[in-house]
Design an enzyme around this catalytic site. Structure first.
Site, PDB file in Angstrom:
ATOM      1  CG  ASP A 158      -0.279  -0.523   2.477  1.00  0.00           C
ATOM      2  OD1 ASP A 158       0.924  -0.280   2.654  1.00  0.00           O
ATOM      3  OD2 ASP A 158      -0.950  -1.188   3.278  1.00  0.00           O
ATOM      4  CG  ASP A 227      -9.173  -2.531  12.127  1.00  0.00           C
ATOM      5  OD1 ASP A 227      -8.103  -3.027  11.708  1.00  0.00           O
ATOM      6  OD2 ASP A 227      -9.690  -1.522  11.618  1.00  0.00           O
ATOM      7  CG  HIS A 229      -6.524  -2.939   8.699  1.00  0.00           C
ATOM      8  ND1 HIS A 229      -6.622  -2.203   9.854  1.00  0.00           N
ATOM      9  CD2 HIS A 229      -5.332  -2.595   8.149  1.00  0.00           C
ATOM     10  CE1 HIS A 229      -5.550  -1.446   9.998  1.00  0.00           C
ATOM     11  NE2 HIS A 229      -4.739  -1.682   8.979  1.00  0.00           N
ATOM     12  CD  GLU A 234      -8.913   0.626   7.300  1.00  0.00           C
ATOM     13  OE1 GLU A 234      -8.769  -0.304   8.116  1.00  0.00           O
ATOM     14  OE2 GLU A 234      -8.324   1.702   7.433  1.00  0.00           O
TER      15      GLU A 234
END
Length: 361
Positions: A158, A227, A229, A234
């Site tokens: 990313d 979380d 991801h 996400e």
């Protein structure tokens, strides 16, 4: 004699060698696990074997013999799929040991691949704080002469949108400062998304095409957020997603604020990221998870089902996934699960011991 594992889960897509044991603990098995006992699944294969013997002993026709042989071959292929390992969980004592194990595994995979000018090893890479220890060990192996990246191509997961490439917190800067400038990789073989491209969708499509032209990813290394991801996929992301523009969740922005002097206004709110499907296409995936703050995410990845709200859980379905974690990251796992996987460390450690060296080639 064909020996079948006694603890296994049906997985039509699995592609692991048979000498690697089934590594999902029985209590964490999917509801889709085969209800039929292993003994019952042996019978069709054994029946085909008896047909071959009968055909040969009774002077059966060549066509009947070929048909029987093909039947046995199909039976072995079925067994190969049924009993290949679905995933591995490697539990080390602390962050340093987890980083070293991961670096050794990457080193051995590259050396075993025997890359050449016409046959590059393709590696997917993450950013963030978790892989730093792994990168330091890989740099050490390179400087010792044990490992070369001359015939390695890399694809990063990313990059932020709108952050200048030379910004100290851009992932271009991160990769060059923490890894690439310390090894012998050709800069043309290090691929990172351009968050300042004039057309971001064209940039994402071109990145997917470059991966395809490179022959796909041999080993994709990733990290996760608290979380769950992976990359910037996400919660709520499609599990078949491809490289694309993604709006960052507030939890991710808060977590990344530490890299921007704690000022939320400086943290980018959008990024380009490979998709979950992009990573799933890799021939092998290794995910690094360390720290107590990621323990619940590891629990979701290992002990619960596949859920697009926890995108890391998708890799339960990948035929060759390795989760590498430290003790702190296992705090939310059941004791039986931890004991089960720790009991397999003698198998896991054979993947990194001995540590191979290019000096020997």
């Amino acid at each position: 004699m064909l020996t079948l594992p006694q603890e296994s889960v049906c997985s039509p897509s699995a592609a692991q060698p048979l000498d690697v044991p089934m590594l999902r603990p029985p209590e964490a098995a999917s509801p889709r696990a085969c209800a039929e006992p292993p003994a019952a699944r042996r019978r069709p294969l054994l029946a085909r074997c008896f047909r071959i013997a009968s055909a040969r002993r009774g002077g059966g026709s060549a066509a009947a013999f070929r048909s029987a042989v093909l039947g046995v071959c199909r039976g072995f292929i079925l067994l190969y799929k049924l009993f290949a390992a679905i995933m591995r969980l490697v539990i080390l004592e602390d962050y340093d040991q987890a980083s070293e194990w991961a670096a050794k595994y990457i080193c051995n995979r590259i050396i075993q691949f025997k890359p050449t000018q016409g046959r590059y090893f393709t590696l997917g890479l993450p950013t963030g704080s978790t892989p730093l220890g792994c990168y330091k060990k890989l740099i050490e192996y390179h400087k010792n002469g044990d490992l070369s990246f001359k015939y390695v191509k890399t694809f990063n997961m990313d990059e932020y949108v709108g952050l200048p490439r030379n910004h100290p917190e851009s992932y271009h800067s991160y990769m060059w400062n923490n890894f690439f400038k310390h090894i012998d990789i050709d800069p043309n073989n290090a691929h990172i998304l351009d968050g300042n491209a004039p057309d971001l969708q064209v940039e994402c499509d071109a990145f997917e095409k470059k991966i395809e032209e490179a022959g796909g990813i041999d080993l994709f290394v990733g990290g996760i957020g608290p979380d769950g991801h992976i990359a910037f996929n996400e919660p709520g992301s499609s599990l078949s997603s491809r490289t694309r523009l993604k709006t960052l969740a507030m939890d991710t922005i808060l977590a990344n604020a530490k890299y921007f002097d704690g000022d939320l206004s400086k943290v980018p709110t959008m990024a380009l990221t490979v998709g979950v499907g992009t990573v799933m296409d890799a021939r092998e995936v290794m995910i690094l998870i360390t720290g107590a703050h990621k323990a619940f995410a590891l629990y979701k990845a290992i002990e619960e089902g596949v859920n697009h709200m926890w995108t890391v859980s998708a890799f339960q379905q990948h035929p060759r996934t390795i989760f590498v974690c430290d003790e702190d990251a296992t705090l939310e796992l059941r004791v039986k699960t931890v004991k089960y996987f720790k009991g397999l460390m003698h198998v896991h450690n054979k993947l990194v011991d001995p540590l191979y060296s290019m000096k020997e080639n």
